[in-house]
Scaffold this active site. Structure first.
Site, PDB file in Angstrom:
ATOM      1  N   ASP A  25       1.022  -1.008  -0.252  1.00 31.77           N
ATOM      2  CA  ASP A  25       0.096   0.534  -0.109  1.00 31.77           C
ATOM      3  C   ASP A  25       1.185   1.446   0.043  1.00 31.77           C
ATOM      4  O   ASP A  25       1.595   1.202   0.603  1.00 31.77           O
ATOM      5  CB  ASP A  25      -0.817  -0.004   0.959  1.00 31.77           C
ATOM      6  N   GLY A  27       0.409   6.934 -11.576  1.00 32.08           N
ATOM      7  CA  GLY A  27      -0.562   7.461 -10.964  1.00 32.08           C
ATOM      8  C   GLY A  27      -0.139   9.062 -11.266  1.00 32.08           C
ATOM      9  O   GLY A  27      -0.111   9.653 -11.241  1.00 32.08           O
ATOM     10  N   ASP A  82       3.610  10.165 -10.546  1.00 29.47           N
ATOM     11  CA  ASP A  82       4.438  10.116 -11.186  1.00 29.47           C
ATOM     12  C   ASP A  82       4.760  11.469 -12.002  1.00 29.47           C
ATOM     13  O   ASP A  82       5.810  11.878 -12.133  1.00 29.47           O
ATOM     14  CB  ASP A  82       4.999   8.556 -12.013  1.00 29.47           C
TER      15      ASP A  82
HETATM   16  P1  ITT Z   1      -3.872  -2.042  -5.511  1.00 28.52           P
HETATM   17  O1  ITT Z   1      -4.010  -1.890  -4.161  1.00 28.52           O
HETATM   18  O2  ITT Z   1      -4.277  -3.251  -6.207  1.00 28.52           O
HETATM   19  O3  ITT Z   1      -2.162  -2.769  -5.319  1.00 28.52           O
HETATM   20  P2  ITT Z   1      -3.564   0.629  -6.012  1.00 28.52           P
HETATM   21  O4  ITT Z   1      -3.517   1.503  -7.051  1.00 28.52           O
HETATM   22  O5  ITT Z   1      -4.631   1.032  -5.141  1.00 28.52           O
HETATM   23  O6  ITT Z   1      -3.495  -0.907  -6.165  1.00 28.52           O
HETATM   24  P3  ITT Z   1      -2.501   1.721  -3.835  1.00 28.52           P
HETATM   25  O7  ITT Z   1      -3.513   1.976  -2.943  1.00 28.52           O
HETATM   26  O8  ITT Z   1      -1.086   1.514  -3.527  1.00 28.52           O
HETATM   27  O9  ITT Z   1      -2.372   1.322  -5.168  1.00 28.52           O
HETATM   28  O10 ITT Z   1      -2.254   2.762  -4.700  1.00 28.52           O
HETATM   29  C1  ITT Z   1      -2.242   4.495  -4.280  1.00 28.52           C
HETATM   30  C2  ITT Z   1      -2.236   5.558  -5.007  1.00 28.52           C
HETATM   31  O11 ITT Z   1      -1.337   6.038  -4.906  1.00 28.52           O
HETATM   32  C3  ITT Z   1      -3.041   5.576  -6.604  1.00 28.52           C
HETATM   33  O12 ITT Z   1      -3.317   5.975  -7.152  1.00 28.52           O
HETATM   34  C4  ITT Z   1      -1.576   4.644  -6.718  1.00 28.52           C
HETATM   35  O13 ITT Z   1      -1.311   5.328  -8.802  1.00 28.52           O
HETATM   36  C5  ITT Z   1      -0.493   5.584  -6.724  1.00 28.52           C
HETATM   37  N1  ITT Z   1       0.729   5.666  -7.023  1.00 28.52           N
HETATM   38  C6  ITT Z   1       1.008   4.083  -5.825  1.00 28.52           C
HETATM   39  N2  ITT Z   1       2.392   4.312  -6.113  1.00 28.52           N
HETATM   40  C7  ITT Z   1       2.658   4.929  -6.931  1.00 28.52           C
HETATM   41  C8  ITT Z   1       3.879   5.317  -7.539  1.00 28.52           C
HETATM   42  O14 ITT Z   1       5.318   4.464  -7.294  1.00 28.52           O
HETATM   43  N3  ITT Z   1       4.067   6.328  -8.591  1.00 28.52           N
HETATM   44  C9  ITT Z   1       3.473   7.588  -8.591  1.00 28.52           C
HETATM   45  N4  ITT Z   1       1.932   6.956  -7.611  1.00 28.52           N
HETATM   46  C10 ITT Z   1       2.103   5.996  -6.959  1.00 28.52           C
END
Ligand code: ITT
Length: 198
Positions: free
Chosen positions: A68, A156, A158
């Site tokens: 997460d 996301g 990035d």
């Molecule tokens: P899972 O829970 O299925 O793993 P998710 O996309 O819901 O996938 P998270 O809850 O961990 O993943 O992500 C929270 C938010 O942060 C989500 O909007 C992602 O796009 C963003 N995020 C996570 N890792 C990132 C990264 O390495 N670079 C940019 N944005 C990121």
């Protein structure tokens, strides 16, 4: 060694697959024919990572881990943090016509329009459930939030995150560079150290 990564996010699967390399056979949910949405309804990254990992451990009966991740902006008191994925949809939904990542970025830049102090960090918590026991690993990458999105790689937030010590946003970097320095890479390094002792 075979291990399941409990994620619905194909970008994460690709990033962590590259990080783990050939030492591990990484299985995604598609490989296991699991198509249910994984619940993540807690208020901390640690609790959500744990919930996701146990959910898939119980569904698959295999050792697995989940990640997460949240973006924490210091001037916003750590927001969006654990709510990063649904930031633009919280309360009064903003930019419902946009795809989620673009809407989240638009909302963030709007909230920060008048903010000069742009320090932020990405935090990743990985929960591993290994033979019925849980272990957690954390990675943090500091940086700043840019004024405009820049770059098309990654996912996301990035395009608006410039890691400390670099002129490029994560979305302008090759995946191989992001994978050397990112929050997720730091957490995965600790995961690998642990798995190597198994
Ligand atoms: P899972 O829970 O299925 O793993 P998710 O996309 O819901 O996938 P998270 O809850 O961990 O993943 O992500 C929270 C938010 O942060 C989500 O909007 C992602 O796009 C963003 N995020 C996570 N890792 C990132 C990264 O390495 N670079 C940019 N944005 C990121």
């Amino acid at each position: 060694m075979e291990i399941v990564f409990a994620t619905n996010n194909r970008h994460k699967l690709e990033e962590i697959g590259a990080l783990l390399g050939k030492r591990f056979r990484l299985l995604g949910l598609q490989d296991l024919d699991i198509s249910t949405e994984i619940p993540e309804d807690h208020n901390t990254l640690k609790e959500n990572a744990s919930q996701k990992a146990w959910f898939i451990y119980q569904a698959s009966g295999r050792n697995c881990f989940a990640d997460d991740t949240g973006l924490e902006v210091h001037a916003l008191g750590g927001a969006p943090g654990v709510f990063s994925a649904r930031y633009a949809r919280i309360g009064h939904p903003t930019f419902p016509e946009m795809e989620p990542a673009a809407g989240n970025i638009r909302k963030l830049l709007l909230e920060m329009e008048k903010i000069e102090q742009r320090a932020a960090c990405f935090r990743t918590v990985i929960s591993l459930v290994w033979n019925g026991k849980e272990h957690q690993f954390e990675g943090v990458m500091s940086g700043t939030i840019t004024r405009e999105p820049s770059g098309t790689k990654g996912f996301g937030y990035d395009p608006v995150f410039r890691p400390e010590g670099y002129e490029l946003t994560f979305a302008e970097m090759d995946l191989s560079l992001k994978n050397q320095i990112s929050h997720r890479a730091l957490a995965v390094e600790k995961l690998i150290d642990f798995l190597m002792q198994m």
